[in-house]
Motif scaffolding. Structure first.
Motif, PDB file in Angstrom:
ATOM      1  N   PHE A 182       0.840  -1.192   0.000  1.00 55.58           N
ATOM      2  CA  PHE A 182       0.000   0.000   0.000  1.00 55.58           C
ATOM      3  C   PHE A 182       0.880   1.249   0.000  1.00 55.58           C
ATOM      4  O   PHE A 182       2.019   1.230   0.499  1.00 55.58           O
ATOM      5  N   ASP A 183       0.339   2.354  -0.549  1.00 57.53           N
ATOM      6  CA  ASP A 183       1.114   3.595  -0.514  1.00 57.53           C
ATOM      7  C   ASP A 183       1.138   4.159   0.909  1.00 57.53           C
ATOM      8  O   ASP A 183       0.412   3.683   1.801  1.00 57.53           O
TER       9      ASP A 183
ATOM     10  N   THR B 179      -2.136   5.337   2.530  1.00 61.91           N
ATOM     11  CA  THR B 179      -3.013   4.221   2.892  1.00 61.91           C
ATOM     12  C   THR B 179      -2.517   3.539   4.160  1.00 61.91           C
ATOM     13  O   THR B 179      -3.316   3.174   5.040  1.00 61.91           O
TER      14      THR B 179
ATOM     15  N   THR C 277      -5.145   2.320  -1.581  1.00 62.93           N
ATOM     16  CA  THR C 277      -4.393   2.618  -2.794  1.00 62.93           C
ATOM     17  C   THR C 277      -3.063   1.876  -2.748  1.00 62.93           C
ATOM     18  O   THR C 277      -2.339   1.948  -1.751  1.00 62.93           O
TER      19      THR C 277
END
Length: 333
Positions: free
Chosen positions: A269-270, A273, A300
């Motif tokens: 996840f980024d 997130t 995301t």
């Protein structure tokens, strides 16, 4: 289930793939005969079919692949999943009636404390013994890899201090044809609670092809009459596979079906997130209720996960091996 995978054929879902019939008769020439022994949990059963079909289609080039789905009958299934397997899959007894160029064998969700206590252990070990001399190559994935090396060489898997879950950079160790033209590093999904170590594998005669500094051994091989290829990871996973597993485990925690709250997958996840998920975890620990899953934040993924790139190279080279080896007498290899 027996389908012909063609390069230009769309695969929206397994149910839409043409089966035996006109499509097969319209093509002339040899085919690679490949079986998938799909033992994945019910929630991942159909997704696994699609993932491997799409992988083989993308890797096939001009080749045609006759693809068969099987499942070990001793794997515990829900009524719905059992109906799907019984109505759509070929019977495992049919495996020994045809000549298979390659097999892909997936793991199953653990149900017993030790692998050799699993209800499917006898079926799986019989499959290992059969595949050694009746395929050109067999891929053993994740738990199936652990089970195969336990049966073959009594190599015991070891429990990890925390789940290995995420996308890991893997480096090639040798110049084996299986990793030819593979991206560097290979970004591979791993999702497991146990591992087999490089020291144990090399001492028993296995050759390690790829490894990760964080996740350990990734791909390793051993030559019998069949070339056995072992994945500790899941190169076949699509971009959202780890997300589905993570959300499943969050749901199990909120439903009190598991005690530990799951860590989110590594390098997946980024950053934004991960921050939102950390805040949600604090809330979930204080308001533990299944309804809270409806308030999970939007997720995301990182832009650099490179989903599928490692699998594309590995499976392209695997099919090349099967194709090149097709003329050799089976017992001469």
């Amino acid at each position: 289930m027996s389908v012909l995978i063609d390069r230009d054929q769309g695969i929206a879902s397994p149910a839409l793939v043409p089966a035996d019939g006109d499509l097969a008769r319209d093509h002339a020439g040899a085919e690679l005969n490949i079986g998938l022994i799909n033992n994945m949990p019910d929630t991942a059963l159909k997704a696994t079919e699609r993932q491997f079909m799409k992988l083989l289609q993308a890797a096939a080039g001009p080749r045609r692949i006759r693809f068969h789905c099987f499942s070990l009958p001793s794997v515990t299934r829900s009524p719905e999943a059992k109906w799907h397997v019984e109505s759509e899959y070929s019977d495992l007894s049919d495996l020994k009636r045809e000549r298979f160029d390659g097999l892909i064998v997936t793991g199953a969700e653990p149900a017993a404390p030790e692998l050799d206590q699993e209800p499917y252990w006898r079926d799986l070990t019989e499959l290992v013994d059969w595949a050694r001399t009746n395929t050109r190559s067999t891929i053993w994935s994740c738990l199936a890899a652990h089970a195969a090396v336990l049966h073959l060489d009594r190599i015991e898997r070891q429990r990890l201090p925390a789940k290995c879950h995420g996308i890991f950079d893997c480096a090639t160790v040798t110049g084996d044809p299986l990793t030819r033209d593979a991206p560097a590093p290979l970004k591979v999904s791993h999702s497991r609670l146990n591992e087999v170590t490089e020291g144990d594998l090399t001492q028993a005669g296995y050759q390690v092809l790829t490894r990760s500094a964080q996740a350990g051994v990734d791909v390793f091989v051993r030559q019998y009459d069949s070339r056995f290829v072992f994945f500790q990871g899941h190169p076949e996973y699509d971009a959202l596979s780890l997300q589905r597993e993570y959300l499943r485990d969050v749901g199990r925690f909120l439903a009190r079906e598991r005690e530990a709250y799951p860590a989110f997958p590594v390098s997946y996840f980024d950053a934004a997130t991960e921050e939102k998920l950390a805040r949600f975890e604090k809330r979930a620990r204080h308001q533990r209720h299944p309804a809270l899953t409806n308030e999970l934040p939007a997720l995301t993924l990182r832009a650099d996960i490179a989903a599928g790139s490692a699998a594309a190279a590995l499976f392209r080279n695997w099919l090349q091996y099967l194709d090149t080896d097709a003329e050799a007498p089976l017992l001469a290899r």
